[in-house]
Design a protein around this motif. Structure first.
Motif, PDB file in Angstrom:
ATOM      1  N   ALA A   1      16.931  -0.896  26.597  1.00  0.00           N
ATOM      2  CA  ALA A   1      15.672  -1.498  27.028  1.00  0.00           C
ATOM      3  C   ALA A   1      14.555  -0.462  27.012  1.00  0.00           C
ATOM      4  CB  ALA A   1      15.821  -2.085  28.422  1.00  0.00           C
ATOM      5  N   GLU A   2      13.341  -0.902  26.706  1.00  0.00           N
ATOM      6  CA  GLU A   2      12.162  -0.059  26.820  1.00  0.00           C
ATOM      7  C   GLU A   2      11.804   0.074  28.305  1.00  0.00           C
ATOM      8  OE1 GLU A   2      10.853   1.573  24.433  1.00  0.00           O
ATOM      9  OE2 GLU A   2      11.988   0.663  22.790  1.00  0.00           O
ATOM     10  N   PRO A   3      11.020   1.099  28.666  1.00  0.00           N
ATOM     11  CA  PRO A   3      10.691   1.314  30.086  1.00  0.00           C
ATOM     12  C   PRO A   3      10.056   0.107  30.771  1.00  0.00           C
ATOM     13  CG  PRO A   3      10.086   3.239  28.795  1.00  0.00           C
ATOM     14  CD  PRO A   3      10.497   2.181  27.801  1.00  0.00           C
ATOM     15  N   ASN A   4       9.340  -0.719  30.012  1.00  0.00           N
ATOM     16  CA  ASN A   4       8.648  -1.861  30.619  1.00  0.00           C
ATOM     17  C   ASN A   4       9.443  -3.161  30.508  1.00  0.00           C
ATOM     18  OD1 ASN A   4       8.412  -2.027  27.871  1.00  0.00           O
ATOM     19  ND2 ASN A   4       6.320  -2.830  27.881  1.00  0.00           N
ATOM     20  N   GLU A   5      10.688  -3.095  30.074  1.00  0.00           N
ATOM     21  CA  GLU A   5      11.509  -4.295  29.902  1.00  0.00           C
ATOM     22  C   GLU A   5      12.524  -4.429  31.037  1.00  0.00           C
ATOM     23  OE1 GLU A   5      11.968  -5.339  25.239  1.00  0.00           O
ATOM     24  OE2 GLU A   5      12.960  -3.485  25.841  1.00  0.00           O
ATOM     25  N   ASN A   6      12.769  -5.671  31.423  1.00  0.00           N
ATOM     26  CA  ASN A   6      13.800  -5.962  32.408  1.00  0.00           C
ATOM     27  C   ASN A   6      15.111  -6.277  31.701  1.00  0.00           C
ATOM     28  OD1 ASN A   6      12.062  -5.740  34.669  1.00  0.00           O
ATOM     29  ND2 ASN A   6      11.308  -7.824  34.332  1.00  0.00           N
ATOM     30  N   GLY A   7      16.157  -5.579  32.050  1.00  0.00           N
ATOM     31  CA  GLY A   7      17.460  -5.808  31.437  1.00  0.00           C
ATOM     32  C   GLY A   7      18.546  -5.795  32.489  1.00  0.00           C
ATOM     33  N   TYR A   8      19.715  -5.373  32.097  1.00  0.00           N
ATOM     34  CA  TYR A   8      20.831  -5.248  33.029  1.00  0.00           C
ATOM     35  C   TYR A   8      21.535  -3.921  32.771  1.00  0.00           C
ATOM     36  CZ  TYR A   8      23.663  -6.759  29.022  1.00  0.00           C
ATOM     37  OH  TYR A   8      24.260  -6.856  27.784  1.00  0.00           O
ATOM     38  N   ALA A   9      22.252  -3.432  33.764  1.00  0.00           N
ATOM     39  CA  ALA A   9      22.848  -2.101  33.699  1.00  0.00           C
ATOM     40  C   ALA A   9      24.249  -2.149  33.086  1.00  0.00           C
ATOM     41  CB  ALA A   9      22.910  -1.484  35.089  1.00  0.00           C
ATOM     42  N   VAL A  10      24.514  -1.190  32.201  1.00  0.00           N
ATOM     43  CA  VAL A  10      25.832  -1.011  31.601  1.00  0.00           C
ATOM     44  C   VAL A  10      26.206   0.460  31.757  1.00  0.00           C
ATOM     45  CG1 VAL A  10      27.193  -1.119  29.488  1.00  0.00           C
ATOM     46  CG2 VAL A  10      25.461  -2.849  29.930  1.00  0.00           C
ATOM     47  N   ARG A  11      27.401   0.715  32.232  1.00  0.00           N
ATOM     48  CA  ARG A  11      27.811   2.105  32.458  1.00  0.00           C
ATOM     49  C   ARG A  11      28.591   2.632  31.254  1.00  0.00           C
ATOM     50  NH1 ARG A  11      30.824   4.440  37.923  1.00  0.00           N
ATOM     51  NH2 ARG A  11      30.353   6.651  37.537  1.00  0.00           N
ATOM     52  N   ASP A  12      27.851   2.996  30.205  1.00  0.00           N
ATOM     53  CA  ASP A  12      28.502   3.526  29.001  1.00  0.00           C
ATOM     54  C   ASP A  12      27.677   4.642  28.357  1.00  0.00           C
ATOM     55  OD1 ASP A  12      26.393   2.087  27.936  1.00  0.00           O
ATOM     56  OD2 ASP A  12      27.559   1.216  26.309  1.00  0.00           O
TER      57      ASP A  12
ATOM     58  N   ARG B   1      22.891   2.679  31.781  1.00  0.00           N
ATOM     59  CA  ARG B   1      21.693   2.527  30.955  1.00  0.00           C
ATOM     60  C   ARG B   1      21.228   1.084  31.061  1.00  0.00           C
ATOM     61  NH1 ARG B   1      22.742   0.625  25.299  1.00  0.00           N
ATOM     62  NH2 ARG B   1      24.955   0.063  25.208  1.00  0.00           N
ATOM     63  N   ASN B   2      19.953   0.875  30.838  1.00  0.00           N
ATOM     64  CA  ASN B   2      19.359  -0.452  30.928  1.00  0.00           C
ATOM     65  C   ASN B   2      19.393  -1.114  29.547  1.00  0.00           C
ATOM     66  OD1 ASN B   2      18.219  -2.474  32.503  1.00  0.00           O
ATOM     67  ND2 ASN B   2      16.135  -1.887  31.974  1.00  0.00           N
ATOM     68  N   VAL B   3      19.922  -2.318  29.476  1.00  0.00           N
ATOM     69  CA  VAL B   3      20.178  -2.999  28.201  1.00  0.00           C
ATOM     70  C   VAL B   3      19.505  -4.371  28.195  1.00  0.00           C
ATOM     71  CG1 VAL B   3      21.987  -4.019  26.770  1.00  0.00           C
ATOM     72  CG2 VAL B   3      22.367  -1.813  27.851  1.00  0.00           C
ATOM     73  N   VAL B   4      18.999  -4.767  27.033  1.00  0.00           N
ATOM     74  CA  VAL B   4      18.448  -6.110  26.864  1.00  0.00           C
ATOM     75  C   VAL B   4      19.161  -6.789  25.698  1.00  0.00           C
ATOM     76  CG1 VAL B   4      16.175  -5.567  27.787  1.00  0.00           C
ATOM     77  CG2 VAL B   4      16.612  -5.281  25.346  1.00  0.00           C
ATOM     78  N   ARG B   5      19.205  -8.106  25.761  1.00  0.00           N
ATOM     79  CA  ARG B   5      19.764  -8.922  24.685  1.00  0.00           C
ATOM     80  C   ARG B   5      18.650  -9.799  24.138  1.00  0.00           C
ATOM     81  NH1 ARG B   5      25.541  -8.534  25.996  1.00  0.00           N
ATOM     82  NH2 ARG B   5      26.043  -9.752  24.131  1.00  0.00           N
TER      83      ARG B   5
END
Length: 251
Positions: A179-190, A205-209
């Protein structure tokens, strides 16, 4: 910025994040830690080596051919003195999946990684040692950012799946990326900090789909012959140019 692209395809893949004890699960798409680990193996680095060179790189994957989950079991055995314990352990895999994976960074760093991937020190695997890649793995470096590269690269799915997708009117592919700094995503521990067997460490890390239209991809797509990429799994392909190949021995 530039983007390094891989085609991750194999009869079986496995990308674990939170696997523990006797149950080894897999994510439905490749993990950052799994892909970085594959590159580290190609570079011949030890498990104690620093991973700082990978930290600035942005990571993302496009799901070109979703896999199906398969469960396998193995018998574990432990001998302690005169006593013996045996129990069942479970392993989960993705069957017949194809992914487009990308790393965005500086051209100099990506060129070094690309050189290692084309001349790997250790055998490469897609998540586990029992899952070697099929067909061409390294696709090249694109002079574009990660999102653009994932949206424009040719569809990497196998021909049989492409025919199936058209029959079923599948019109979108899914992208999973940082995810970009201004995007809302979800956390993945990888996000790997260390692969050391003494102290493995992973951060979140923050991830978006998001989705990309197949018509957009096909508009940029090169033909299979132009790319020079085999879409079928041929387990003997790596031996064809070897002087001691099985084919030459049988002729």
């Amino acid at each position: 910025m530039s983007t390094l692209l891989f085609r991750l395809a194999a009869p079986m893949q496995s990308w674990g994040i939170s696997s523990k004890f006797d149950r080894r699960t897999t994510q439905m798409e490749p993990t950052r830690s799994g892909v970085i680990g594959m590159i580290v193996a190609a570079m011949g680095l030890s498990r104690e080596a620093s991973l700082d060179v990978f930290k600035p790189l942005k990571f993302g994957v496009r799901i070109d051919q979703p896999g199906t989950i398969k469960k396998d079991f193995q018998m574990a055995h432990r001998q302690k003195g005169s006593k013996s314990n045996t129990w069942v352990t479970y392993r989960y895999y993705l069957e017949d999946a194809v992914f487009l994976a990308g790393l965005e960074g500086s051209s100099e760093v990506l060129a070094e990684l690309a050189s290692s991937m084309t001349h790997p020190v250790y055998p490469l695997a897609l998540g586990r040692r029992s899952c070697p890649p099929a067909g061409k793995l390294y696709l090249g470096i694109r002079e574009a950012g990660l999102v653009t590269a994932l949206r424009q690269e040719a569809w990497q799915a196998s021909p049989w799946y492409q025919r199936k997708a058209r029959r079923q009117h599948i019109s979108f592919l899914e992208i999973v990326r940082d995810a970009e700094p201004n995007e809302n995503g979800y956390a993945v521990r990888d996000f790997p900090e260390s692969f050391s067997q003494k102290r493995r460490l992973y951060h979140f890390r923050n991830v978006v789909r998001e989705q990309v239209s197949l018509s957009q991809i096909l508009g940029h797509e090169n033909t299979e012959n132009e790319q020079g990429i085999s879409m079928e799994h041929d387990p003997m392909a790596l031996l064809e140019d070897d002087d001691v190949s099985i084919k030459s021995q049988n002729q």
